[in-house]
Design a protein around this motif. Structure first.
Motif, PDB file in Angstrom:
ATOM      1  N   GLU A 212     -35.342 -35.542 -10.681  1.00  0.00           N
ATOM      2  CA  GLU A 212     -36.137 -34.775  -9.708  1.00  0.00           C
ATOM      3  C   GLU A 212     -36.050 -35.408  -8.327  1.00  0.00           C
ATOM      4  N   ILE A 213     -36.297 -36.701  -8.245  1.00  0.00           N
ATOM      5  CA  ILE A 213     -36.288 -37.370  -6.946  1.00  0.00           C
ATOM      6  C   ILE A 213     -34.888 -37.351  -6.348  1.00  0.00           C
ATOM      7  N   ALA A 214     -33.889 -37.695  -7.146  1.00  0.00           N
ATOM      8  CA  ALA A 214     -32.535 -37.779  -6.608  1.00  0.00           C
ATOM      9  C   ALA A 214     -32.043 -36.427  -6.101  1.00  0.00           C
ATOM     10  N   CYS A 215     -32.439 -35.349  -6.752  1.00  0.00           N
ATOM     11  CA  CYS A 215     -31.865 -34.037  -6.411  1.00  0.00           C
ATOM     12  C   CYS A 215     -32.687 -33.217  -5.430  1.00  0.00           C
TER      13      CYS A 215
ATOM     14  N   GLY B  69     -30.078 -26.306 -22.525  1.00  0.00           N
ATOM     15  CA  GLY B  69     -30.278 -27.184 -23.674  1.00  0.00           C
ATOM     16  C   GLY B  69     -29.787 -28.593 -23.451  1.00  0.00           C
ATOM     17  N   GLU B  70     -29.001 -28.808 -22.394  1.00  0.00           N
ATOM     18  CA  GLU B  70     -28.377 -30.116 -22.181  1.00  0.00           C
ATOM     19  C   GLU B  70     -29.361 -31.087 -21.542  1.00  0.00           C
ATOM     20  N   SER B  71     -29.542 -32.243 -22.206  1.00  0.00           N
ATOM     21  CA  SER B  71     -30.491 -33.213 -21.657  1.00  0.00           C
ATOM     22  C   SER B  71     -29.994 -33.683 -20.298  1.00  0.00           C
ATOM     23  N   CYS B  72     -30.871 -33.829 -19.387  1.00  0.00           N
ATOM     24  CA  CYS B  72     -30.567 -34.336 -18.051  1.00  0.00           C
ATOM     25  C   CYS B  72     -29.802 -33.309 -17.209  1.00  0.00           C
ATOM     26  N   LEU B  73     -28.743 -32.706 -17.771  1.00  0.00           N
ATOM     27  CA  LEU B  73     -27.975 -31.722 -17.013  1.00  0.00           C
ATOM     28  C   LEU B  73     -28.825 -30.508 -16.687  1.00  0.00           C
ATOM     29  N   GLY B  74     -29.663 -30.124 -17.654  1.00  0.00           N
ATOM     30  CA  GLY B  74     -30.528 -28.960 -17.445  1.00  0.00           C
ATOM     31  C   GLY B  74     -31.381 -29.136 -16.213  1.00  0.00           C
ATOM     32  N   GLU B  75     -32.075 -30.280 -16.140  1.00  0.00           N
ATOM     33  CA  GLU B  75     -32.932 -30.542 -14.975  1.00  0.00           C
ATOM     34  C   GLU B  75     -32.092 -30.633 -13.699  1.00  0.00           C
ATOM     35  N   THR B  76     -30.921 -31.275 -13.816  1.00  0.00           N
ATOM     36  CA  THR B  76     -30.076 -31.461 -12.634  1.00  0.00           C
ATOM     37  C   THR B  76     -29.725 -30.128 -11.996  1.00  0.00           C
ATOM     38  N   VAL B  77     -29.212 -29.184 -12.810  1.00  0.00           N
ATOM     39  CA  VAL B  77     -28.796 -27.930 -12.175  1.00  0.00           C
ATOM     40  C   VAL B  77     -29.988 -27.123 -11.697  1.00  0.00           C
ATOM     41  N   GLN B  78     -31.124 -27.263 -12.375  1.00  0.00           N
ATOM     42  CA  GLN B  78     -32.321 -26.575 -11.887  1.00  0.00           C
ATOM     43  C   GLN B  78     -32.741 -27.109 -10.525  1.00  0.00           C
ATOM     44  N   CYS B  79     -32.804 -28.446 -10.426  1.00  0.00           N
ATOM     45  CA  CYS B  79     -33.261 -29.058  -9.173  1.00  0.00           C
ATOM     46  C   CYS B  79     -32.305 -28.759  -8.035  1.00  0.00           C
ATOM     47  N   LEU B  80     -31.004 -28.768  -8.341  1.00  0.00           N
ATOM     48  CA  LEU B  80     -30.019 -28.533  -7.288  1.00  0.00           C
ATOM     49  C   LEU B  80     -29.908 -27.054  -6.946  1.00  0.00           C
ATOM     50  N   GLY B  81     -30.117 -26.197  -7.951  1.00  0.00           N
ATOM     51  CA  GLY B  81     -29.948 -24.764  -7.724  1.00  0.00           C
ATOM     52  C   GLY B  81     -31.157 -24.145  -7.055  1.00  0.00           C
TER      53      GLY B  81
ATOM     54  N   TYR C 202     -37.917 -24.991 -10.157  1.00  0.00           N
ATOM     55  CA  TYR C 202     -38.105 -26.170 -11.000  1.00  0.00           C
ATOM     56  C   TYR C 202     -39.524 -26.703 -10.870  1.00  0.00           C
ATOM     57  N   PHE C 203     -39.980 -26.888  -9.636  1.00  0.00           N
ATOM     58  CA  PHE C 203     -41.314 -27.452  -9.416  1.00  0.00           C
ATOM     59  C   PHE C 203     -42.399 -26.544  -9.966  1.00  0.00           C
ATOM     60  N   SER C 204     -42.189 -25.234  -9.817  1.00  0.00           N
ATOM     61  CA  SER C 204     -43.182 -24.303 -10.337  1.00  0.00           C
ATOM     62  C   SER C 204     -43.328 -24.471 -11.849  1.00  0.00           C
ATOM     63  N   LYS C 205     -42.199 -24.646 -12.539  1.00  0.00           N
ATOM     64  CA  LYS C 205     -42.257 -24.834 -14.000  1.00  0.00           C
ATOM     65  C   LYS C 205     -42.981 -26.124 -14.361  1.00  0.00           C
ATOM     66  N   VAL C 206     -42.670 -27.197 -13.622  1.00  0.00           N
ATOM     67  CA  VAL C 206     -43.293 -28.486 -13.910  1.00  0.00           C
ATOM     68  C   VAL C 206     -44.805 -28.400 -13.727  1.00  0.00           C
TER      69      VAL C 206
ATOM     70  N   GLY D 165     -21.495 -14.248 -16.263  1.00  0.00           N
ATOM     71  CA  GLY D 165     -22.567 -13.305 -16.539  1.00  0.00           C
ATOM     72  C   GLY D 165     -23.905 -13.955 -16.818  1.00  0.00           C
ATOM     73  N   LYS D 166     -23.948 -15.273 -16.886  1.00  0.00           N
ATOM     74  CA  LYS D 166     -25.222 -15.946 -17.080  1.00  0.00           C
ATOM     75  C   LYS D 166     -25.386 -17.002 -15.988  1.00  0.00           C
ATOM     76  N   SER D 167     -26.636 -17.369 -15.734  1.00  0.00           N
ATOM     77  CA  SER D 167     -26.839 -18.391 -14.713  1.00  0.00           C
ATOM     78  C   SER D 167     -26.530 -19.746 -15.312  1.00  0.00           C
ATOM     79  N   ILE D 168     -26.126 -20.649 -14.478  1.00  0.00           N
ATOM     80  CA  ILE D 168     -25.798 -21.979 -14.983  1.00  0.00           C
ATOM     81  C   ILE D 168     -27.052 -22.669 -15.518  1.00  0.00           C
ATOM     82  N   GLU D 169     -28.212 -22.327 -14.967  1.00  0.00           N
ATOM     83  CA  GLU D 169     -29.458 -22.912 -15.479  1.00  0.00           C
ATOM     84  C   GLU D 169     -29.660 -22.509 -16.938  1.00  0.00           C
ATOM     85  N   GLN D 170     -29.321 -21.268 -17.260  1.00  0.00           N
ATOM     86  CA  GLN D 170     -29.463 -20.823 -18.652  1.00  0.00           C
ATOM     87  C   GLN D 170     -28.488 -21.560 -19.555  1.00  0.00           C
ATOM     88  N   ASP D 171     -27.204 -21.621 -19.119  1.00  0.00           N
ATOM     89  CA  ASP D 171     -26.193 -22.223 -19.984  1.00  0.00           C
ATOM     90  C   ASP D 171     -26.394 -23.719 -20.164  1.00  0.00           C
TER      91      ASP D 171
END
Lengths: 309, 315
Positions: free
Chosen positions: A104-107, A222-234, A239-243, A213-219
């Motif tokens: 979160e902080i880094a991205c 399930g990936e640990s760490c990667l999921g948050e990364t693409v959410q924070c960057l995208g 992301y913050f709203s979900k948290v 056809g799908k967003s990268i956040e969806q794909d």
């Protein structure tokens, strides 16, 4: 008397403590120890123990935490943002707080804000962030994290569209080959996510959507760490709203609840308006109303001020 | 320390601009005049000259110089007139798109600069090329070299002098293990070399020698053809003593058949105001001849005069 019992119980239910309700009851029950006795007999916070009602340990523990919420938010609010970020990262690495805070902080910080956090970390802890992350993180997302915390991204809007397209394909390949290689260890994935500018990545994610056809956040969800990364960057607001929303849920644990303070304090001066708008869209409720419902006392008032009502 | 000789009272930037403009006038160029001005002004003053020149004559000084000068002399002067950060950015950009393991520019910039200088270079790179240095290095290198170079240019090492001696011992042991097992590009090796503070690394290298008998670079020489190893050794030498590392770069540039002007120009223009004095001393100790004499022997014309003016005559 039922009224006061309700007020007392209510004062302790939720995030923070309703200090003014407590004060009224304390005032009303002056010189009336039998009233307090009545409360103890009927309250789940106390348990009969032979000849008296003792305070439940859980209750004592949670009081400590809930009373401290206002103190914590105040201290964090007063601190320099660089010191805040440095301390949060240090907690993750040394007290095993969830690593998504580092992501979160880094991205979500600007390049210079992240650099500032790195400077503060030097001053406070006599090591560099990347040195501590590289040394202490043993999981397979270590290289991704090191890359994320070391980033000094270009912040302009210039984007090479062909490159964005080809990198979208590379990300797609990595997800497709998830069976043979964990995407979080894939060097192309790491290169793209840790060095490209945010503008470039938004374009890349847009191409990804177009190609697959799908967003990268969806794909990557399930990936640990990667999921948050693409959410924070995208879309960091999303992301913050979900948290924030996780903090209000029944099953919220300590980290989920603490996240509410962290997000509100760190985004209050930055993009809290955007987060509020996204929150309302995602959860069909105003953030301010959820705060009023789920938090208490000075803590609640501090949140409301920081969120802007 | 700087080797520049600067006049006791500096002319105003506007006066210097006038001299330069005079040097450009008419057929041909008065290179001697250009050298007598630019080679004897410190960085802050050169910045003022460039600003004043643009104001007075409506053109970037670099552009005018580019029109008037040629070849090695031109390149040296252009690099010299640039700000240190801009210079590093330009040098990095030149090599990044056609990077090869023999190229040491990125190592010099990542290791022989202070953290603030490195970040200034990165900012200048972003402003000029609209991309970050890291993304270009990552996109144009691959395999083990990428794994090493990207963290190297991204690092922001702690700059204090604290050393954890038991950590130094254990990391020296780890390095030894990996080197013995020929795991030169192992993640632990890269982690240690690219993230630890310089003080910590010096302690680690010392410990390596004490524990295992050989300096770490000696053990890294086991395969002379392995280019990854030679890059590792260069990084270690540059961390251990940048001046000695740069003395070697200059020495090799001069000794090379035909002289490596690129390296010679680069080291002199980037170090003349930093530690050229120490580099000269090391050069003399190593080669028994002054750098001044070697450069004089090996270069000619205005290029020679310019370099000699920057490194200064010896006592």
């Amino acid at each position: 008397m039922a009224e006061e019992h309700e007020a007392l119980t209510g004062a302790f239910s939720g995030l923070g403590v309703d200090e003014s309700s407590l004060l009224s009851v304390i005032t009303q029950w002056r010189k009336q120890p039998e009233k307090r006795q009545g409360f103890r007999s009927s309250s789940p916070f106390f348990k009969p123990h032979g000849s008296f009602e003792r305070c439940e340990d859980d209750f004592v523990r949670s009081l400590k935490v809930e009373f401290a919420r206002f103190k914590n938010i105040t201290v964090l609010w007063a601190m320099h943002p660089w010191e805040r970020d440095a301390r949060w990262i240090h907690h993750v690495l040394h007290k095993a707080h969830p690593f998504n805070i580092v992501v979160e902080i880094a991205c979500t910080r600007s390049s210079d804000e992240l650099l500032g956090a790195r400077k503060a970390y030097h001053a406070l802890f006599h090591h560099s962030i990347e040195e501590d992350v590289a040394y202490r993180v043993k999981e397979n997302y270590c290289n991704l994290l090191v890359g994320l915390v070391s980033a000094y991204r270009y912040e302009g809007s210039r984007v090479d569209d062909d490159v964005a397209k080809s990198e979208a394909k590379a990300l797609g390949h990595a997800i497709k080959s998830a069976g043979t290689e964990d995407p979080v260890e894939n060097y192309e994935v790491i290169r793209i996510l840790t060095t490209r500018s945010k503008a470039h990545l938004k374009e890349t994610f847009r191409h990804y959507n177009g190609l697959y056809g799908k967003s990268i956040e969806q794909d990557f969800a399930g990936e640990s760490c990667l999921g948050e990364t693409v959410q924070c960057l995208g879309s960091s607001a999303s992301y913050f709203s979900k948290v924030i929303d996780k903090a209000f849920r029944e099953e919220a644990d300590k980290n989920a609840k603490d996240a509410l303070t962290r997000v509100v304090v760190s985004r209050s001066d930055v993009d809290i308006e955007e987060i509020k708008a996204v929150y309302e869209q995602q959860h069909k409720a105003k953030l301010e109303d959820k705060i009023v419902k789920n938090t208490r006392g000075n803590y609640r008032d501090a949140l409301l001020s920081l969120v802007g009502v | 320390m700087s080797t520049l000789t600067i006049p006791g009272s500096l002319p105003s930037p506007a006066d210097d601009c006038e001299q330069l403009h005079k040097a450009f006038q008419g057929w041909g160029t008065n290179e001697g005049l250009i050298i007598s001005v630019l080679a004897h002004r410190p960085a802050a003053h050169r910045r003022e000259i460039r600003r004043a020149y643009a104001e007075i004559y409506g053109e970037d000084l670099l552009k005018s110089l580019d029109k008037e000068l040629t070849r090695d002399f031109e390149r040296a002067v252009l690099l010299w007139v640039m700000d240190a950060a801009e210079r590093d950015a330009v040098l990095a950009n030149e090599v990044v798109r056609k990077w090869s393991p023999g190229n040491r520019v990125l190592i010099e910039i990542a290791v022989a600069r202070t953290a603030d200088q490195l970040f200034a270079a990165k900012r200048a790179y972003q402003a000029r090329f609209k991309r970050s240095l890291e993304e270009d290095v990552a996109a144009h290198t691959n395999g083990d070299f990428r794994k090493l170079l990207v963290p190297l240019v991204s690092s922001y090492r702690y700059e204090g002098s604290e050393v954890n001696t038991s950590l130094a011992k254990s990391e020296a042991k780890m390095l030894h293990e990996k080197i013995k097992g020929k795991d030169y590009s192992d993640e632990e090796v890269i982690r240690i070399l690219t993230t630890r503070s310089k003080a910590q690394l010096l302690a680690t290298f010392n410990d390596y020698k004490n524990q295992f008998g050989n300096p770490i670079n000696k053990d890294l020489k086991s395969d002379p053809k392995n280019e990854f190893l030679s890059v590792l050794r260069a990084i270690i030498r540059c961390i251990t003593c940048p001046e000695r590392y740069l003395e070697k770069v200059i020495r090799l540039a001069i000794n090379k058949m035909g002289t490596d002007e690129g390296a010679l120009t680069r080291v002199i223009t980037t170090r003349a105001e930093v530690d050229m004095k120490q580099i000269k001393e090391l050069y003399y100790k190593r080669n028994n001849v002054t750098l001044y004499r070697s450069v004089k022997k090996d270069t000619t014309g205005d290029y020679e005069d310019f370099l000699l003016a920057l490194i200064g005559h010896d006592d």
